[in-house]
Design a protein around this motif. Structure first.
Motif, short mmCIF file in Angstrom:
data_model
loop_
_atom_site.label_atom_id
_atom_site.label_comp_id
_atom_site.label_asym_id
_atom_site.label_seq_id
_atom_site.Cartn_x
_atom_site.Cartn_y
_atom_site.Cartn_z
N ARG A 1 -3.41 9.63 -3.78
CA ARG A 1 -3.61 8.20 -3.99
C ARG A 1 -3.55 7.87 -5.48
O ARG A 1 -2.98 6.86 -5.90
CB ARG A 1 -4.95 7.77 -3.40
N GLY A 2 -4.14 8.76 -6.30
CA GLY A 2 -4.11 8.57 -7.74
C GLY A 2 -2.70 8.67 -8.30
O GLY A 2 -2.33 7.91 -9.20
N VAL A 3 -1.90 9.62 -7.77
CA VAL A 3 -0.51 9.75 -8.22
C VAL A 3 0.27 8.48 -7.90
O VAL A 3 1.01 7.96 -8.73
CB VAL A 3 0.16 10.97 -7.54
N VAL A 4 0.09 7.98 -6.68
CA VAL A 4 0.79 6.76 -6.26
C VAL A 4 0.41 5.60 -7.19
O VAL A 4 1.28 4.83 -7.63
CB VAL A 4 0.44 6.42 -4.81
N LYS A 5 -0.86 5.50 -7.53
CA LYS A 5 -1.31 4.42 -8.42
C LYS A 5 -0.72 4.56 -9.81
O LYS A 5 -0.24 3.58 -10.40
CB LYS A 5 -2.84 4.44 -8.49
N GLU A 6 -0.70 5.79 -10.35
CA GLU A 6 -0.16 6.00 -11.69
C GLU A 6 1.33 5.71 -11.75
O GLU A 6 1.85 5.28 -12.78
CB GLU A 6 -0.43 7.43 -12.15
N LEU A 7 2.04 5.97 -10.65
CA LEU A 7 3.47 5.70 -10.60
C LEU A 7 3.78 4.24 -10.30
O LEU A 7 4.93 3.82 -10.35
CB LEU A 7 4.15 6.59 -9.55
N GLY A 8 2.74 3.46 -9.97
CA GLY A 8 2.94 2.04 -9.70
C GLY A 8 3.66 1.78 -8.39
O GLY A 8 4.34 0.76 -8.25
N GLU A 9 3.51 2.71 -7.45
CA GLU A 9 4.19 2.56 -6.16
C GLU A 9 3.29 1.88 -5.14
O GLU A 9 2.07 1.89 -5.24
CB GLU A 9 4.63 3.93 -5.64
N ASP A 10 3.94 1.29 -4.13
CA ASP A 10 3.21 0.62 -3.06
C ASP A 10 3.37 1.43 -1.78
O ASP A 10 4.34 1.26 -1.04
CB ASP A 10 3.75 -0.81 -2.88
N VAL A 11 2.46 2.35 -1.55
CA VAL A 11 2.49 3.19 -0.35
C VAL A 11 1.21 2.93 0.43
O VAL A 11 0.11 3.08 -0.11
CB VAL A 11 2.58 4.69 -0.72
N PRO A 12 1.33 2.52 1.68
CA PRO A 12 0.13 2.23 2.49
C PRO A 12 -0.80 3.44 2.55
O PRO A 12 -0.35 4.59 2.59
CB PRO A 12 0.72 1.91 3.87
N ASP A 13 -2.10 3.17 2.60
CA ASP A 13 -3.08 4.25 2.58
C ASP A 13 -2.94 5.15 3.79
O ASP A 13 -3.14 6.36 3.70
CB ASP A 13 -4.49 3.67 2.51
N HIS A 14 -2.56 4.57 4.94
CA HIS A 14 -2.44 5.42 6.13
C HIS A 14 -1.28 6.40 5.99
O HIS A 14 -1.33 7.51 6.54
CB HIS A 14 -2.27 4.56 7.39
N GLU A 15 -0.26 6.02 5.23
CA GLU A 15 0.84 6.95 4.99
C GLU A 15 0.42 8.07 4.06
O GLU A 15 0.82 9.23 4.23
CB GLU A 15 2.07 6.22 4.43
N ILE A 16 -0.37 7.74 3.04
CA ILE A 16 -0.88 8.76 2.12
C ILE A 16 -1.70 9.78 2.90
O ILE A 16 -1.54 11.00 2.73
CB ILE A 16 -1.70 8.11 1.01
N ARG A 17 -2.58 9.29 3.78
CA ARG A 17 -3.40 10.20 4.58
C ARG A 17 -2.53 11.05 5.50
O ARG A 17 -2.77 12.25 5.67
CB ARG A 17 -4.41 9.40 5.40
N SER A 18 -1.52 10.43 6.08
CA SER A 18 -0.65 11.16 7.00
C SER A 18 0.13 12.25 6.27
O SER A 18 0.35 13.35 6.81
CB SER A 18 0.32 10.20 7.68
N MET A 19 0.56 11.97 5.03
CA MET A 19 1.28 12.97 4.24
C MET A 19 0.44 14.23 4.07
O MET A 19 0.91 15.35 4.27
CB MET A 19 1.61 12.41 2.85
N VAL A 20 -0.81 14.02 3.68
CA VAL A 20 -1.69 15.16 3.43
C VAL A 20 -2.02 15.87 4.74
O VAL A 20 -1.96 17.10 4.83
CB VAL A 20 -2.96 14.71 2.71
N GLU A 21 -2.35 15.11 5.77
CA GLU A 21 -2.75 15.71 7.04
C GLU A 21 -1.63 16.56 7.64
O GLU A 21 -1.89 17.61 8.22
CB GLU A 21 -3.17 14.62 8.02
N GLN A 22 -0.39 16.11 7.51
CA GLN A 22 0.71 16.85 8.11
C GLN A 22 0.85 18.25 7.52
O GLN A 22 1.15 19.21 8.22
CB GLN A 22 2.03 16.10 7.96
N PHE A 23 0.63 18.37 6.21
CA PHE A 23 0.88 19.65 5.54
C PHE A 23 -0.40 20.42 5.23
O PHE A 23 -0.33 21.53 4.69
CB PHE A 23 1.70 19.41 4.27
N ASP A 24 -1.53 19.87 5.60
CA ASP A 24 -2.80 20.59 5.51
C ASP A 24 -2.91 21.46 6.75
O ASP A 24 -3.68 21.19 7.67
CB ASP A 24 -3.96 19.60 5.41
N VAL A 25 -2.13 22.53 6.77
CA VAL A 25 -1.99 23.37 7.96
C VAL A 25 -3.34 23.97 8.38
O VAL A 25 -3.65 24.06 9.57
CB VAL A 25 -0.97 24.51 7.71
N GLU A 26 -4.15 24.39 7.41
CA GLU A 26 -5.41 25.04 7.73
C GLU A 26 -6.55 24.06 7.95
O GLU A 26 -7.67 24.47 8.25
CB GLU A 26 -5.77 26.02 6.61
#
Length: 232
Positions: free
Chosen positions: A190-215
């Protein structure tokens, strides 16, 4: 690497570069368009779609590296060419490579690389002999050699092309992992998205992490992060 006004996150760009819509070179730690993994969600694909291309190992290293790396090489040469004659000496060569991230190369390796492309400086001639002293060298020493821009490009590109791509990915991981937790969390991304000035919905940010948080540890580990990008 050289500070050249680019964003710190893997050489700059937008969060869409991590979403598979960027146009980075194959060796940059960014994601570019490729086939989605089976079952990947749209948001997960934003975080991981593309895998590295496998460059032709016999191609010229200059053609294997990204445009960004080529720009950094030229920036370094320009910076360390102190007298602006389009040639650098050995000391300038060594510091330029350090600026590109190659600070652990041994002196013998540096000298070998420098000699492989350098030429005698303009007007060089052997020293005159002195009675009672050993005969001077008939060929130029390292101090008498100069490396052109083309020569530096060839040497630096060779080092970059030979570098383990995981090193670049781990450097990027450290930029994402705020506080050195050993994982990239939702808050980190979320911090990276903010620093880059991008508009990414929070649910997508969570989904990105959840998908690759294999463990299921609450964030993407180093190994999981590298696995997103490296073709297996």
């Amino acid at each position: 690497m050289m500070a050249s006004g680019r964003n710190n996150y893997a050489g700059g760009g937008s969060i869409n570069d991590f979403a598979g819509t960027g146009s980075r070179g194959a060796d940059a730690p960014m994601m570019h368009s490729a086939t989605h993994r089976p079952g990947a969600s749209r948001s997960g694909a934003r975080f991981s779609t593309a895998v590295r291309n496998n460059p032709d190992q016999h191609a010229d290293p200059w053609d294997q590296i990204s445009d960004e790396h080529r720009g950094e090489i030229n920036d370094c040469f320009q910076l360390f060419d102190m007298n602006k004659d389009e040639h650098i000496d050995f000391s300038e060569f060594r510091y330029a490579l350090q600026a590109l991230g190659f600070s652990s190369l041994s002196r013998p390796d540096l000298i070998t690389a420098f000699r492989s492309r350098a030429r005698p400086k303009a007007g060089w001639t052997p020293l005159p002999p002195i009675t009672g002293q050993p005969a001077p060298a008939s060929t130029p020493g390292v101090v008498d050699l100069r490396l052109s821009r083309d020569g530096f490009q060839a040497v630096a590109a060779g080092y970059i092309a030979a570098r383990d791509p995981r090193e670049e990915l781990l450097k990027t991981f450290l930029l994402f992992d705020k506080g050195g937790k050993g994982m990239v969390t939702v808050d980190d991304l979320r911090g990276v998205v903010k620093e880059l000035g991008e508009d990414v919905p929070d649910h997508e940010i969570r989904s990105m992490v959840e998908q690759f948080d294999v463990e299921g540890r609450g964030g993407v580990s180093r190994e999981e992060f590298v696995g997103i990008f490296v073709d297996r």
